[in-house]
Design a protein around this motif. Structure first.
Motif, PDB file in Angstrom:
ATOM      1  N   LEU A 106     -98.612  12.495  38.117  1.00 31.33           N
ATOM      2  CA  LEU A 106     -99.447  11.591  37.321  1.00 31.33           C
ATOM      3  C   LEU A 106    -100.308  10.763  38.257  1.00 31.33           C
ATOM      4  CD1 LEU A 106     -99.987  10.380  34.419  1.00 31.33           C
ATOM      5  CD2 LEU A 106     -98.269   8.649  35.000  1.00 31.33           C
ATOM      6  N   ARG A 107    -101.583  10.644  37.925  1.00 36.36           N
ATOM      7  CA  ARG A 107    -102.494   9.805  38.720  1.00 36.36           C
ATOM      8  C   ARG A 107    -103.003   8.684  37.828  1.00 36.36           C
ATOM      9  NH1 ARG A 107    -106.085  13.371  41.806  1.00 36.36           N
ATOM     10  NH2 ARG A 107    -104.641  13.032  43.520  1.00 36.36           N
ATOM     11  N   VAL A 108    -102.810   7.446  38.280  1.00 35.59           N
ATOM     12  CA  VAL A 108    -103.140   6.275  37.467  1.00 35.59           C
ATOM     13  C   VAL A 108    -104.165   5.415  38.201  1.00 35.59           C
ATOM     14  CG1 VAL A 108    -102.212   4.335  36.163  1.00 35.59           C
ATOM     15  CG2 VAL A 108    -100.742   6.307  36.641  1.00 35.59           C
ATOM     16  N   MET A 109    -105.250   5.037  37.506  1.00 32.31           N
ATOM     17  CA  MET A 109    -106.264   4.146  38.050  1.00 32.31           C
ATOM     18  C   MET A 109    -105.951   2.716  37.617  1.00 32.31           C
ATOM     19  SD  MET A 109    -108.331   6.209  39.601  1.00 32.31           S
ATOM     20  CE  MET A 109    -107.819   7.916  39.756  1.00 32.31           C
ATOM     21  N   ILE A 110    -105.808   1.825  38.591  1.00 39.22           N
ATOM     22  CA  ILE A 110    -105.310   0.475  38.304  1.00 39.22           C
ATOM     23  C   ILE A 110    -106.309  -0.589  38.771  1.00 39.22           C
ATOM     24  CG2 ILE A 110    -103.452  -1.179  38.798  1.00 39.22           C
ATOM     25  CD1 ILE A 110    -101.661   1.271  39.342  1.00 39.22           C
ATOM     26  N   LYS A 111    -106.461  -1.615  37.953  1.00 38.28           N
ATOM     27  CA  LYS A 111    -107.240  -2.800  38.303  1.00 38.28           C
ATOM     28  C   LYS A 111    -106.320  -4.011  38.198  1.00 38.28           C
ATOM     29  CE  LYS A 111    -111.206  -5.508  36.622  1.00 38.28           C
ATOM     30  NZ  LYS A 111    -112.269  -5.549  35.572  1.00 38.28           N
ATOM     31  N   ALA A 112    -106.256  -4.803  39.262  1.00 37.22           N
ATOM     32  CA  ALA A 112    -105.368  -5.971  39.278  1.00 37.22           C
ATOM     33  C   ALA A 112    -106.146  -7.181  39.780  1.00 37.22           C
ATOM     34  CB  ALA A 112    -104.154  -5.718  40.159  1.00 37.22           C
ATOM     35  N   GLU A 113    -105.675  -8.370  39.419  1.00 43.79           N
ATOM     36  CA  GLU A 113    -106.369  -9.588  39.830  1.00 43.79           C
ATOM     37  C   GLU A 113    -106.151  -9.908  41.295  1.00 43.79           C
ATOM     38  OE1 GLU A 113    -105.282 -12.803  37.304  1.00 43.79           O
ATOM     39  OE2 GLU A 113    -106.011 -11.843  35.469  1.00 43.79           O
ATOM     40  N   ASN A 114    -104.951  -9.630  41.807  1.00 46.76           N
ATOM     41  CA  ASN A 114    -104.608  -9.960  43.184  1.00 46.76           C
ATOM     42  C   ASN A 114    -103.410  -9.107  43.613  1.00 46.76           C
ATOM     43  OD1 ASN A 114    -102.282 -11.282  42.026  1.00 46.76           O
ATOM     44  ND2 ASN A 114    -103.608 -13.051  41.631  1.00 46.76           N
ATOM     45  N   ALA A 115    -102.903  -9.354  44.809  1.00 50.67           N
ATOM     46  CA  ALA A 115    -101.818  -8.544  45.344  1.00 50.67           C
ATOM     47  C   ALA A 115    -100.556  -8.647  44.495  1.00 50.67           C
ATOM     48  CB  ALA A 115    -101.515  -8.955  46.787  1.00 50.67           C
ATOM     49  N   ALA A 116    -100.191  -9.873  44.086  1.00 52.72           N
ATOM     50  CA  ALA A 116     -98.974 -10.055  43.296  1.00 52.72           C
ATOM     51  C   ALA A 116     -99.085  -9.342  41.947  1.00 52.72           C
ATOM     52  CB  ALA A 116     -98.703 -11.540  43.094  1.00 52.72           C
ATOM     53  N   ASP A 117    -100.238  -9.465  41.320  1.00 57.29           N
ATOM     54  CA  ASP A 117    -100.458  -8.803  40.044  1.00 57.29           C
ATOM     55  C   ASP A 117    -100.398  -7.283  40.211  1.00 57.29           C
ATOM     56  OD1 ASP A 117    -101.170  -8.581  37.292  1.00 57.29           O
ATOM     57  OD2 ASP A 117    -103.256  -8.226  37.866  1.00 57.29           O
ATOM     58  N   TYR A 118    -100.936  -6.793  41.312  1.00 51.86           N
ATOM     59  CA  TYR A 118    -100.922  -5.350  41.582  1.00 51.86           C
ATOM     60  C   TYR A 118     -99.492  -4.830  41.727  1.00 51.86           C
ATOM     61  CZ  TYR A 118    -101.390  -0.969  44.132  1.00 51.86           C
ATOM     62  OH  TYR A 118    -101.277   0.333  44.525  1.00 51.86           O
ATOM     63  N   LEU A 119     -98.672  -5.498  42.520  1.00 52.26           N
ATOM     64  CA  LEU A 119     -97.297  -5.051  42.729  1.00 52.26           C
ATOM     65  C   LEU A 119     -96.506  -5.068  41.426  1.00 52.26           C
ATOM     66  CD1 LEU A 119     -96.501  -6.779  46.140  1.00 52.26           C
ATOM     67  CD2 LEU A 119     -96.876  -4.345  45.725  1.00 52.26           C
ATOM     68  N   LYS A 120     -96.774  -6.058  40.576  1.00 51.17           N
ATOM     69  CA  LYS A 120     -96.089  -6.119  39.281  1.00 51.17           C
ATOM     70  C   LYS A 120     -96.484  -4.925  38.408  1.00 51.17           C
ATOM     71  CE  LYS A 120     -95.258  -8.978  35.196  1.00 51.17           C
ATOM     72  NZ  LYS A 120     -95.466  -7.819  34.287  1.00 51.17           N
ATOM     73  N   LYS A 121     -97.765  -4.582  38.409  1.00 50.68           N
ATOM     74  CA  LYS A 121     -98.218  -3.453  37.595  1.00 50.68           C
ATOM     75  C   LYS A 121     -97.582  -2.146  38.085  1.00 50.68           C
ATOM     76  CE  LYS A 121    -102.721  -5.449  36.344  1.00 50.68           C
ATOM     77  NZ  LYS A 121    -102.200  -6.152  35.210  1.00 50.68           N
ATOM     78  N   ILE A 122     -97.453  -1.992  39.399  1.00 54.51           N
ATOM     79  CA  ILE A 122     -96.807  -0.791  39.945  1.00 54.51           C
ATOM     80  C   ILE A 122     -95.363  -0.703  39.462  1.00 54.51           C
ATOM     81  CG2 ILE A 122     -96.040   0.365  42.066  1.00 54.51           C
ATOM     82  CD1 ILE A 122     -99.017   0.511  41.719  1.00 54.51           C
TER      83      ILE A 122
END
Length: 422
Positions: free
Chosen positions: A378-394
């Motif tokens: 699976l390949r997922v395209m992600i947009k996050a506000e910052n590093a912390a938000d990105y890690l949470k989405k992962i």
């Protein structure tokens, strides 16, 4: 008015998006390649499909003439790019690059020569022929062995720590090379940085930088678990390489299209080793579209038909847009086995910050532990506000997605620790 007709000579699961975009533009999509229609989801979605390999350029050109095809679109394949240039020239349709430019940028040996010509660091390499006795070569280990003309998706690549493992690694590289070629490179145990330029009538614009987040297990380069943008090394790139690269592009006459360049970072120096006259193979068009507010797939489709991007103020858009979010391609990897059940896809697609996802492995697929792109389920395209938000989405994605084998075991490979690149 008759619909414009576009030919595509490759048919990966990712390319279903290209067909959808073409249909939105009112284009008809024709696919010609060596995959049978019944085994190709993309061919089945096309308006017409033909069993002709791209290497048979005469047959492709005949098809273009007979079917009144207006343009040729190419995706992330260096091998197909070489045929693309010849086909476009012979058929008299638009091509954003020339065969000579592809040979300079996409061939690893030629690419390094041009980098060195313009004062850019490259990785030390050892070239070998079929008759060389590899155990007699004066090589400092570890080294990376790979094909110079077909290592996309990590095919044919092996990290070698001792001389006795070289012959098998070289044979593995040659088996993945259309010219039975291989090269041995000094291995740099550093981060990997990638830059994408887009050319608008001869003017290059930096559209994207990213860091590869990958792992190496038992000498095999595992597929990049994620790619994160912007790169933590952007400042170093502008300081050390941007000016020299622009001089190199002028030297080889790049005018339009997209290229990518890869390098390793070691002791605050960039060491270039690979490039391509194309975007990368990870659907980053979708990230760029969100960043800049223009659809890059539609732009390249328009170029195939009209010889321009169809965006009159594109220069201003590329020059004035500042990236304020974290963007990422997440490759969800699975281990060996046969997929019997997939859970959580709908939840992933509905998550905040998920721009789009593409299922690359399906129920019934056998997935080998071969450290290639075949393990990307699976390949997922992600947009996050910052590093912390990105890690949470992962973490949220991995907590809800599941690939179950026919033996009832979880095939999902846990993601690596991504904090280093943030």
């Amino acid at each position: 008015m008759e619909k414009k007709r576009v030919l595509m000579t490759i048919s990966s699961a990712n390319d279903i998006h290209v067909i959808n975009k073409a249909h939105e533009m009112g284009y008809e999509m024709i696919i010609a390649n060596s995959y049978k229609t019944e085994s190709s989801q993309t061919k089945a979605a096309a308006d017409e499909a033909y069993l002709i390999d791209a290497s048979d350029t005469k047959a492709i050109c005949k098809l273009i003439e007979e079917k009144n095809i207006d343009g040729v679109f190419v995706t992330a394949s260096d091998a197909h790019l070489r045929f693309y240039c010849d086909i476009c020239k012979e058929a008299g349709v638009y091509s954003y690059c020339t065969a000579e430019q592809v040979n300079i940028i996409s061939d690893k040996i030629n690419f390094k020569k041009y980098c060195e010509k313009h004062g850019l660091n490259t990785i030390k390499e050892y070239s070998i022929s079929e008759n060389d006795e590899v155990l007699d070569l004066d090589i400092k280990f570890p080294v990376m062995v790979k094909s110079p003309d077909n290592s996309g998706g990590s095919k044919g690549m092996t990290l070698v720590y001792k001389a006795e493992d070289l012959p098998a690694a070289i044979e593995h590289a040659r088996n993945n090379s259309p010219t039975r070629s291989s090269i041995i490179e000094h291995y740099i145990d550093g981060d990997e940085f990638v830059i994408n330029y887009m050319f608008v009538n001869g003017e290059p614009f930096v559209v994207y930088t990213k860091d590869y987040c990958k792992n190496i297990v038992d000498g095999m380069v595992m597929r990049d678990n994620a790619m994160i943008s912007p790169s933590k090394y952007e400042h170093l790139f502008y300081e050390k390489a941007d000016k020299k690269l622009r001089e190199m592009f002028a030297d080889i006459g790049m005018t339009n299209g997209i290229i990518f360049l890869q390098c390793f970072v070691e002791n605050d120096e960039l060491y270039f080793f690979e490039g391509g006259c194309r975007a990368g193979g990870a659907d980053e068009y979708f990230l760029w579209t969100d960043m800049y507010g223009v659809d890059f797939i539609k732009m390249m489709l328009n170029y195939a038909v009209e010889g321009n991007y169809g965006i009159p103020n594109l220069r201003n858009i590329l020059a004035s847009t500042n990236q304020t979010n974290k963007y990422s391609v997440l490759n969800v990897l699975v281990g060996g086995g046969k997929i019997a059940e997939i859970k959580g896809l709908d939840k992933v697609n509905s998550m905040d910050g998920v721009l789009i996802s593409t299922l690359l492995r399906h129920i019934g697929d056998e997935v080998a532990n071969d450290s290639t792109s075949g393990q990307i389920a699976l390949r997922v395209m992600i947009k996050a506000e910052n590093a912390a938000d990105y890690l949470k989405k992962i973490d949220d994605i991995y907590n809800c997605i599941s690939f179950v084998s026919s033996e009832g075991k979880e095939m999902l490979i846990p993601h690596i620790d991504l904090s280093h690149w943030l």
